[in-house]
Structures are given as structure tokens and as C-alpha cells.
Design a protein around this motif. Structure first.
Motif, PDB file in Angstrom:
ATOM      1  N   GLU A  46       0.769  -1.363   0.081  1.00 26.51           N
ATOM      2  CA  GLU A  46      -0.016  -0.207  -0.058  1.00 26.51           C
ATOM      3  C   GLU A  46       0.967   1.299   0.024  1.00 26.51           C
ATOM      4  OE1 GLU A  46      -3.904   1.711   2.113  1.00 26.51           O
ATOM      5  OE2 GLU A  46      -2.852   0.185   3.072  1.00 26.51           O
ATOM      6  N   ALA A  47       0.706   2.009  -0.993  1.00 23.28           N
ATOM      7  CA  ALA A  47       1.270   3.434  -1.059  1.00 23.28           C
ATOM      8  C   ALA A  47       0.561   4.642  -0.759  1.00 23.28           C
ATOM      9  CB  ALA A  47       2.168   3.407  -2.242  1.00 23.28           C
ATOM     10  N   VAL A  48       1.112   5.601  -0.294  1.00 24.30           N
ATOM     11  CA  VAL A  48       0.399   6.962  -0.071  1.00 24.30           C
ATOM     12  C   VAL A  48       1.117   7.924  -0.844  1.00 24.30           C
ATOM     13  CG1 VAL A  48       1.934   7.371   2.090  1.00 24.30           C
ATOM     14  CG2 VAL A  48      -0.398   8.653   1.564  1.00 24.30           C
ATOM     15  N   VAL A  49       0.577   8.799  -1.339  1.00 25.50           N
ATOM     16  CA  VAL A  49       1.162  10.065  -2.426  1.00 25.50           C
ATOM     17  C   VAL A  49       1.630  10.876  -1.315  1.00 25.50           C
ATOM     18  CG1 VAL A  49       0.618  11.625  -4.336  1.00 25.50           C
ATOM     19  CG2 VAL A  49      -0.745   9.470  -4.200  1.00 25.50           C
ATOM     20  N   THR A  50       2.804  11.522  -1.597  1.00 26.24           N
ATOM     21  CA  THR A  50       3.354  12.673  -0.933  1.00 26.24           C
ATOM     22  C   THR A  50       3.716  13.599  -1.517  1.00 26.24           C
ATOM     23  OG1 THR A  50       5.680  11.656  -1.404  1.00 26.24           O
ATOM     24  CG2 THR A  50       4.710  10.610   0.619  1.00 26.24           C
ATOM     25  N   ASP A  51       3.730  13.510  -3.075  1.00 26.08           N
ATOM     26  CA  ASP A  51       3.920  14.845  -3.771  1.00 26.08           C
ATOM     27  C   ASP A  51       3.444  14.578  -5.310  1.00 26.08           C
ATOM     28  OD1 ASP A  51       4.806  17.632  -4.270  1.00 26.08           O
ATOM     29  OD2 ASP A  51       6.670  16.768  -5.211  1.00 26.08           O
ATOM     30  N   VAL A  62       4.191  11.504  -9.835  1.00 22.56           N
ATOM     31  CA  VAL A  62       3.623  11.239  -8.598  1.00 22.56           C
ATOM     32  C   VAL A  62       4.683  10.664  -7.594  1.00 22.56           C
ATOM     33  CG1 VAL A  62       1.857   9.752  -7.352  1.00 22.56           C
ATOM     34  CG2 VAL A  62       1.511  10.769  -9.739  1.00 22.56           C
ATOM     35  N   GLU A  63       5.062  11.275  -6.496  1.00 22.42           N
ATOM     36  CA  GLU A  63       5.982  10.619  -5.692  1.00 22.42           C
ATOM     37  C   GLU A  63       5.044  10.084  -4.443  1.00 22.42           C
ATOM     38  OE1 GLU A  63       9.910  12.282  -3.108  1.00 22.42           O
ATOM     39  OE2 GLU A  63       9.309  13.323  -4.645  1.00 22.42           O
ATOM     40  N   PHE A  64       5.520   8.746  -4.084  1.00 19.26           N
ATOM     41  CA  PHE A  64       4.957   8.110  -3.181  1.00 19.26           C
ATOM     42  C   PHE A  64       5.915   7.517  -2.084  1.00 19.26           C
ATOM     43  CE2 PHE A  64       5.696   5.229  -6.506  1.00 19.26           C
ATOM     44  CZ  PHE A  64       6.196   3.891  -5.927  1.00 19.26           C
ATOM     45  N   GLU A  65       5.495   7.168  -0.874  1.00 23.44           N
ATOM     46  CA  GLU A  65       5.914   6.294   0.118  1.00 23.44           C
ATOM     47  C   GLU A  65       5.354   4.875   0.273  1.00 23.44           C
ATOM     48  OE1 GLU A  65       6.258   8.696   3.437  1.00 23.44           O
ATOM     49  OE2 GLU A  65       7.712   9.868   2.861  1.00 23.44           O
ATOM     50  N   LEU A  66       5.720   3.850   0.621  1.00 22.75           N
ATOM     51  CA  LEU A  66       5.016   2.742   1.191  1.00 22.75           C
ATOM     52  C   LEU A  66       4.752   2.877   2.726  1.00 22.75           C
ATOM     53  CD1 LEU A  66       7.197  -0.324  -0.644  1.00 22.75           C
ATOM     54  CD2 LEU A  66       5.291   1.363  -1.485  1.00 22.75           C
ATOM     55  N   LEU A  67       3.581   2.253   2.950  1.00 20.04           N
ATOM     56  CA  LEU A  67       3.211   2.199   4.432  1.00 20.04           C
ATOM     57  C   LEU A  67       3.812   1.132   5.143  1.00 20.04           C
ATOM     58  CD1 LEU A  67      -0.702   3.083   3.855  1.00 20.04           C
ATOM     59  CD2 LEU A  67       1.342   4.681   4.443  1.00 20.04           C
ATOM     60  N   GLU A  68       3.594   1.244   6.457  1.00 17.01           N
ATOM     61  CA  GLU A  68       4.068  -0.021   7.185  1.00 17.01           C
ATOM     62  C   GLU A  68       5.632  -0.175   7.297  1.00 17.01           C
ATOM     63  OE1 GLU A  68       1.677  -3.487   6.698  1.00 17.01           O
ATOM     64  OE2 GLU A  68       0.039  -2.340   6.418  1.00 17.01           O
ATOM     65  N   GLY A  69       6.481   0.839   6.739  1.00 20.52           N
ATOM     66  CA  GLY A  69       7.774   0.693   6.897  1.00 20.52           C
ATOM     67  C   GLY A  69       8.520  -0.314   5.734  1.00 20.52           C
ATOM     68  N   TYR A  70       7.559  -0.666   4.725  1.00 21.47           N
ATOM     69  CA  TYR A  70       8.063  -1.499   3.745  1.00 21.47           C
ATOM     70  C   TYR A  70       9.057  -0.348   2.628  1.00 21.47           C
ATOM     71  CZ  TYR A  70       5.082  -5.233   4.745  1.00 21.47           C
ATOM     72  OH  TYR A  70       4.297  -6.285   5.457  1.00 21.47           O
ATOM     73  N   ARG A  71      10.029  -1.527   2.197  1.00 27.84           N
ATOM     74  CA  ARG A  71      11.102  -0.612   1.099  1.00 27.84           C
ATOM     75  C   ARG A  71      10.900  -1.452  -0.308  1.00 27.84           C
ATOM     76  NH1 ARG A  71      10.581   2.702   4.322  1.00 27.84           N
ATOM     77  NH2 ARG A  71      12.019   3.930   5.541  1.00 27.84           N
ATOM     78  N   LEU A  72      11.215  -0.685  -1.108  1.00 31.79           N
ATOM     79  CA  LEU A  72      11.516  -1.366  -2.515  1.00 31.79           C
ATOM     80  C   LEU A  72      12.851  -1.315  -3.077  1.00 31.79           C
ATOM     81  CD1 LEU A  72       8.346  -0.101  -4.692  1.00 31.79           C
ATOM     82  CD2 LEU A  72       8.679  -2.152  -3.550  1.00 31.79           C
ATOM     83  N   SER A  73      13.372  -2.498  -3.631  1.00 31.62           N
ATOM     84  CA  SER A  73      14.559  -2.396  -4.315  1.00 31.62           C
ATOM     85  C   SER A  73      14.207  -2.565  -5.958  1.00 31.62           C
ATOM     86  CB  SER A  73      15.384  -3.630  -3.796  1.00 31.62           C
ATOM     87  OG  SER A  73      16.453  -3.895  -4.583  1.00 31.62           O
ATOM     88  N   TYR A  74      14.450  -1.480  -6.379  1.00 33.27           N
ATOM     89  CA  TYR A  74      14.251  -1.412  -8.098  1.00 33.27           C
ATOM     90  C   TYR A  74      15.477  -0.896  -8.693  1.00 33.27           C
ATOM     91  CZ  TYR A  74      13.801   3.652  -7.938  1.00 33.27           C
ATOM     92  OH  TYR A  74      14.024   5.127  -7.746  1.00 33.27           O
ATOM     93  N   LYS A  75      15.496  -1.291  -9.886  1.00 35.76           N
ATOM     94  CA  LYS A  75      16.558  -0.882 -11.035  1.00 35.76           C
ATOM     95  C   LYS A  75      16.068   0.051 -11.679  1.00 35.76           C
ATOM     96  CE  LYS A  75      18.650  -5.374 -10.864  1.00 35.76           C
ATOM     97  NZ  LYS A  75      18.810  -6.605 -11.839  1.00 35.76           N
ATOM     98  N   ALA A  76      16.972   1.138 -12.132  1.00 44.10           N
ATOM     99  CA  ALA A  76      16.682   1.989 -13.134  1.00 44.10           C
ATOM    100  C   ALA A  76      16.088   1.411 -14.363  1.00 44.10           C
ATOM    101  CB  ALA A  76      17.887   2.809 -13.567  1.00 44.10           C
TER     102      ALA A  76
END
Length: 384
Positions: A46-51, A62-76
Motif C-alpha cells: 500500500e502506497a501513499v502519495v507524498t507529492d 507522482v512521488e509516493f511512500e510505502l506504508l508500514e515501513g516497507y522498502r522497494l529495491s528497484y533498478k533504473a
């Protein structure tokens, strides 16, 4: 923590689970807002829009953060599947990251397309604080594994195809500020060129990065066919193309013309990386779904309520037919809206393309011929 509590809830008796959650504040906190029970969202974040930043008249970042402290590992260059619940309908689209991993933020850039419900919603209605769901990052349109900063790159983008290319360029320049990168970017005009000023700034700051815009629209509304990009034009602007790594993202027509010209020029297929933007897939991945219970409510109080259990993954209309439930239908491919029904409880995912409007979705309607249940449903049948 939410996933841990979910596993506890599935394995422990109810009373014992309640005692455990009362004794462990972190678990109790994580279960105060559980995710929906839909199979599709079970492993989504679940993500929340921050900007929200307006890039052009038709595109937003659209910039967002993940709820519950989750982190994504992604490649360009990778993308994510965005799931947007609107009423009882779960709309899914794939959008590329416009952020780069070293920026320590998550951002996607969405260009509004004609009759695009989700892209229109993101451009016109989305607000800071709104929420949506995303899956794990995916895609192979990424930098090489070994020494990416030492390679020579030619990047080609058209329209919204600049989004993953922009992420790639920032990632490579972050690894090596002197990286040798050439970008050829086709757009209708300067006003519709996404990241126009950001790209110019990168060119000023990094001597190895060269930028060339290709505007395809004449003054007025018409396209100029002589201004369109093709493989030959690109090759004429590249010195020693056989030594470069090519990254091409845009419509299928441009990508196919470019790859054909590059092959004729003797460029190895292993040096050509492509990403195409097109329509959403017309077929759902059935292993994301499973059979569900559906309750059909009659249109009048004198009718009979019918409860059935699906035997296989199928649409609401197919389940209704199989069990003798009457739902009007004509085209069965999402165009006529004859099979539109109202969901009283539950959620569906709709196959694409279809003609359901966002307004109808907000009011609880779905198209039976294109809707696959994500959870148990209660459906109000249409009147005669």
C-alpha cells in the motif's frame, strides 16, 4: 509486520490470536487497517502519495511512500503494476519509475492518454494523501550488470517512453558523472516534452551527456511525417554505432523501425535493449485469481436470491450463465455495457479494454462480461 500478523491469523485459533495481538502492540497496530482480502492485493504494497508535480499539460510525476515501513529495491528502467481501487473495481496499469535508485525516493510519471481512465485520474483527480497499491518492480530494460558506468550509450525515446530512459540516464550519471550518453527524444513539441528542463540541466552539468530533441508537430495541429524519427535518422547522428549500447523506448512502430535499421547496420542484437508502450494486456493472469462465492440479488423483492460458488476462474457473466442467472448481454467484449451490474459487496478486477467509466465505477457498477471476482461478491441484478 502486517504479513506476520496475517500468517498468525491463518494458523492460530481465533481466541488465541486475539490474546496474542493484545499482548503484542506492534502486531495489533499492524492489523488495525488490514488489506483487502482480494487475491490480487494479498502481496501488494500500500502506497501513499507524498507529492505531485505537473510535468506537462498531459503528464504528472507522482512521488509516493510505502506504508508500514516497507522498502522497494528497484533498478533504473523498471516499472511497477499500480492497482487503483475505484468503487468495487480494481483498475491495474503498469507505470515506469522516473526516479533513480540512488535518489532514495519512489516516483512514477504518468501521461494522460485519450479515454485513459487511470491516467486521467492520476492527472486530474489524484491528491497528496491518496493511496493505491503496487506490486514488486519488474522489467529487463535496465543497465548492464557489469561496469555500467564505463559503457557508451545511445538512448532513444518517444512520448512517454522518456520516463524509464530518464531513470536510466540519472542512474548512469549518478554512477559516473562523465558517462558517455546520447539521448534522442521525439515529442510533439517542446510543451509536451516531459522532463524538458531537467534534461537540459543534466546536459549542462555533465559534459558526456548530449541531448537532441526531435519535435514532430508543425506549427498548428498536424504532424509532419518528415520529422518523425526512424532508424536511419538515428544512425546518421551516431558516431561508430556498433560500439554503443542502444536503449529504445516508445511506440511499437518506432521500436520496430529502429531495430530493423540497426540490424541492417550490423549492430549486434545483444547491444539493443527495447521497451514498447502499448495497450494493456487483454488477458488476465489467471493464477492471480481463484474461484469465489457470488450472491445474485433479484431486481425486485419478489425475486429469488441465488448463491453460487465458482468452479473455475471466470467472469461474473460466465458464472451467471452457468447457473441460470439472467444478465442481459450483447457483445461480451466490454463495449456495449448491456451487462452492467451493481456490486453491493466485494471487489472485481476488470479485463482490458472495456468501456466502463470512472463515474460508473465510483457508483458501484461493473461490466459482468469483463469482471473477475477478487473476493466474495454480492451483486444486484438489473431490472427488466
Amino acid at each position: 509486520m502486517n504479513r506476520i500478523s496475517k500468517n498468525l491469523g491463518q494458523t492460530l485459533p481465533v481466541r488465541l490470536f486475539q490474546r496474542v495481538t493484545r499482548a503484542i502492540p506492534m502486531v495489533r497496530k499492524a492489523t488495525t487497517a488490514p488489506r483487502r482480502t482480494s487475491t490480487v492485493l494479498e502481496n501488494a504494497y500500500e502506497a501513499v502519495v507524498t507529492d505531485i508535480k505537473r510535468e506537462t499539460s498531459r503528464s504528472v510525476t507522482v512521488e509516493f511512500e510505502l506504508l508500514e515501513g516497507y522498502r522497494l529495491s528497484y533498478k533504473a528502467g523498471q516499472c511497477v503494476t499500480v492497482s487503483l481501487p475505484v468503487g468495487p473495481t480494481l483498475f491495474q496499469r503498469c507505470y515506469s519509475f522516473s526516479s533513480a535508485p540512488h535518489e532514495r525516493r519512489y516516483a512514477i510519471t504518468v501521461q494522460r492518454i485519450f479515454h485513459g481512465r487511470v491516467s486521467t485520474y492520476f492527472n486530474n483527480s489524484l491528491s497528496v494523501g491518496d493511496r493505491f497499491y503496487i506490486d514488486d518492480p519488474m522489467g529487463e530494460f535496465v543497465p548492464p550488470v557489469t561496469h555500467p558506468e564505463d559503457q557508451r550509450y545511445v538512448t532513444v525515446a518517444a512520448g512517454a517512453g522518456i520516463v524509464p530512459v530518464f531513470s536510466l540516464i540519472k542512474d548512469l550519471l549518478g554512477k559516473n558523472p562523465m558517462a558517455d550518453i546520447q539521448l534522442i527524444y521525439a515529442s510533439r513539441n517542446q510543451e509536451q516534452a516531459i522532463f524538458y528542463r531537467q534534461l537540459q540541466r543534466l546536459e549542462k552539468e555533465h559534459p558526456g551527456f548530449s541531448l537532441r530533441f526531435q519535435f514532430t508537430r508543425r506549427e498548428g495541429d498536424g504532424h509532419d511525417p518528415y520529422r518523425r524519427l526512424n532508424g536511419e535518422k538515428i544512425l546518421s547522428r551516431v558516431a561508430d554505432p556498433t560500439s554503443a549500447l542502444f536503449y529504445i523506448c516508445g511506440p511499437y512502430g518506432l521500436v520496430s523501425k529502429c531495430t530493423e535499421a540497426f540490424h541492417h547496420a550490423g549492430i549486434s542484437e545483444s547491444r539493443i535493449n527495447i521497451e514498447t508502450f502499448g495497450s494493456p494486456p487483454a488477458t488476465l493472469i489467471s493464477d492471480e485469481l481463484k474461484p469465489r462465492s457470488i450472491t445474485f440479488l433479484p431486481p425486485t423483492v419478489l425475486g429469488n436470491t441465488i448463491r453460487v460458488r465458482q468452479r473455475q476462474v471466470e467472469t461474473v457473466l460466465e458464472t451467471a450463465r452457468r447457473n441460470g442467472v439472467s444478465i442481459p448481454q450483447k457483445c461480451t467484449v466490454g463495449n456495449c455495457q448491456t451487462c452492467k451490474v451493481k456490486i453491493k459487496s466485494g471487489m472485481v478486477i476488470m479485463d482490458e479494454p472495456n468501456s466502463l467509466s470512472l463515474e460508473d465505477a465510483k457508483n458501484g457498477y461493473v461490466l459482468g462480461c469483463m469482471s473477475y471476482p477478487c473476493e466474495s461478491l454480492i451483486i444486484k441484478l438489473p431490472g427488466s
